[in-house]
Design a protein around this motif. Structure first.
Motif, PDB file in Angstrom:
ATOM      1  N   THR A  82      -8.084  11.473   3.245  1.00 39.00           N
ATOM      2  CA  THR A  82      -8.363  11.123   1.795  1.00 39.00           C
ATOM      3  C   THR A  82      -7.716   9.480   1.782  1.00 39.00           C
ATOM      4  OG1 THR A  82      -7.574  13.274   0.843  1.00 39.00           O
ATOM      5  CG2 THR A  82      -7.361  11.473  -0.628  1.00 39.00           C
ATOM      6  N   LEU A  86     -10.487   6.534   0.561  1.00 40.98           N
ATOM      7  CA  LEU A  86     -10.247   5.577  -0.502  1.00 40.98           C
ATOM      8  C   LEU A  86     -10.287   4.089   0.115  1.00 40.98           C
ATOM      9  CD1 LEU A  86      -6.978   7.262  -2.053  1.00 40.98           C
ATOM     10  CD2 LEU A  86      -9.239   6.920  -3.072  1.00 40.98           C
ATOM     11  N   ASP A  89     -13.894   3.402  -0.021  1.00 38.16           N
ATOM     12  CA  ASP A  89     -14.259   2.888  -1.237  1.00 38.16           C
ATOM     13  C   ASP A  89     -14.105   1.629  -1.745  1.00 38.16           C
ATOM     14  OD1 ASP A  89     -15.719   4.120  -3.604  1.00 38.16           O
ATOM     15  OD2 ASP A  89     -13.820   3.666  -4.219  1.00 38.16           O
ATOM     16  N   GLN A  90     -12.761   1.077  -1.088  1.00 38.16           N
ATOM     17  CA  GLN A  90     -12.348  -0.247  -1.631  1.00 38.16           C
ATOM     18  C   GLN A  90     -12.955  -1.622  -0.735  1.00 38.16           C
ATOM     19  OE1 GLN A  90      -8.248   0.086  -1.520  1.00 38.16           O
ATOM     20  NE2 GLN A  90      -8.088   1.397  -3.036  1.00 38.16           N
TER      21      GLN A  90
END
Length: 484
Positions: A82, A86, A89-90
């Motif tokens: 997870t 993230l 995604d950043q």
């Protein structure tokens, strides 16, 4: 799935970059720069490289994790994946399509690992394995561990041993679909339950022995008696460890205790007294029997153990089955044209002897694979025997009508068995349903035969019923989609 994950990752991150220096077809420089991959030093690509390294590290752990969602290792892997999702995604792609595509594919790979992790931990087969393990755990806790902890003596009955054996058989029937995590989970559960069986069966034997020699016989006997008491306690602790019922003890700690007991026994002077030497030897063997079950912490990590397709005994059994299949085709081919000269019975008997010598290492899956191979050989032998008996049969004028009726059914059963031997389908197939119905009708026909007190007819009918049931069982075995 795991192989696909790593293959795509390699395609994503393994391509060389040319640094944007190449000019193709002599086009404008701005156009060429838009078509070129980004330099590996680009911040977005560097971050995706770092993610790839972590995914490569976590991937094998995810692909071999065999636990449940509430396990600590599951939560750790889920948390790490997870976090990577993230971070992907950043990553700032600056709105550039190539970087956006690479980031999207990286996110898909992480999401794929997350799905794979969850699917195996919540798979119906994984839950079935856990439920069977819990049933065994509750049974052992109630009948063995709790009485020992209360200071009493647990009673190891045949009922308890039989119930554990039933749970073992049900575990072997859990489908794994070839998934590594499910294979590992099933193997580990079977290994521990079989170890408990072995310990309890050993205990059953000792319960029938006479009491140890009196302490007055020799000063060493008192020491051996004390060790025996400690061994009894250790046996209960071992069963608790194997079934996950001990939160305080560990395999390493119990191993040290048992080793110290062995050293204590070795130090005893029992020279000149054969009876006491044998008594000590018996206790030492008891300790060795417990110690061999204390190396199960890493059991199931070796692929050759949980993936039985790589097991030498399974390969041996499969080689026999291939030979049996060849002989079966020959038998059916010759019988179809009425040729009874092809009777490879001696060869089939030698295959039975071969199967009997296959080492199962007390593995229930290997035992079941061998049993099924034996049934396949025996089915051909009984088919040949019945065909020969039907060919030799001469109906006399004084033969009892009921006896003749039984032989008529046996003739029909022989024809049906030929079809069953050649059947290679599934239970949902129409041909399976037809065979099952026809065999059932023959059983009903046998049930309708009135022996009228004729003993020969009674014996023949009984044998024919058993024969029909064996054919039905064989058909059922061929279509139950069992796997090792």
């Amino acid at each position: 799935m795991c192989a696909n994950v790593f293959g795509v990752l390699k395609s994503l991150f393994g391509k060389p970059f040319d640094g944007g220096k190449r000019m193709d077809h002599g086009g404008p420089q701005e156009h060429q720069q838009q078509q070129q991959p980004y330099h590996p030093q680009h911040p977005a690509m560097m971050r995706l490289y770092e993610v790839q390294k972590e995914v490569s590290s976590l991937g094998p752990q995810v692909c071999t994790f065999s636990g449940l969602q509430n396990d600590r290792e599951y939560k750790r892997l889920e948390r790490e994946l997870t976090r990577l999702l993230l971070e992907v995604d950043q990553v700032d792609t600056e709105g550039k399509p190539d970087l956006q595509g690479t980031r999207k594919r990286a996110a898909q790979e992480v999401e794929g690992l997350l799905r794979y992790l969850e699917e195996n931990a919540t798979h119906p087969s994984r839950l079935a394995i856990e439920e069977l393990s819990n049933s065994a755990r509750r049974l052992v806790e109630e009948r063995v561990v709790t009485p020992q902890r209360a200071g009493g003596v647990s009673e190891i009955t045949d009922e308890l041993v039989d119930t554990l054996q039933e749970l073992v058989l049900r575990l072997t029937q859990v489908k794994t679909e070839g998934r590594v995590p499910l294979r590992k989970a099933r193997y580990r559960a079977l290994t521990r339950l079989c170890a408990v069986q072995d310990v309890l069966e050993g205990r059953t034997q000792h319960q029938t022995l006479p009491l140890p020699l009196s302490g007055e016989t020799h000063e060493a006997v008192h020491c051996i008696n004390q060790v025996m008491v400690k061994v009894s306690v250790a046996r209960s602790q071992l069963v608790a460890l194997l079934m996950g019922l001990s939160g305080r003890d560990s395999c390493a700690h119990l191993s040290r205790i048992l080793t110290e007991l062995q050293v204590e026994l070795d130090a005893l002077d029992v020279s000149g007294n054969a009876a006491i030497r044998n008594y000590r030897k018996q206790v030492v063997e008891e300790i060795n029997g417990l110690l061999k079950h204390l190396d199960l912490e890493g059991e199931g990590e070796d692929t050759r153990r949980y993936d039985l397709a790589q097991n030498n005994s399974i390969r041996e059994i499969e080689a026999v089955r291939a030979h049996v299949s060849h002989l079966r085709e020959g038998v059916l081919r010759h019988c179809a044209v009425g040729d009874l000269g092809f009777r490879p019975k001696a060869e089939l008997q030698s295959l039975l002897t071969h199967l009997d010598q296959v080492d199962t290492a007390k593995n229930p899956c290997i035992r079941e694979a061998r049993r099924r191979a034996v049934v396949e050989v025996q089915a051909i032998i009984t088919f040949l025997d019945l065909r020969e008996a039907l060919a030799r049969r001469q109906m006399g004028p004084d033969e009892h009508p009921s006896h003749r009726a039984v032989w008529l059914v046996l003739g029909s059963l022989s024809d049906l068995q030929a079809q069953v031997l050649g059947f290679d389908g599934k239970r949902a197939d129409k041909s399976y349903m037809i065979l099952e119905e026809l065999l059932t009708k023959q059983l009903l026909a046998l049930d309708a035969v009135d022996a009228q007190g004729d003993e020969m007819t009674k014996a023949a009918r009984k044998q024919a019923v058993k024969f029909a049931q064996n054919i039905l069982n064989y058909l059922d075995m061929k279509t139950d989609e069992w796997e090792y």
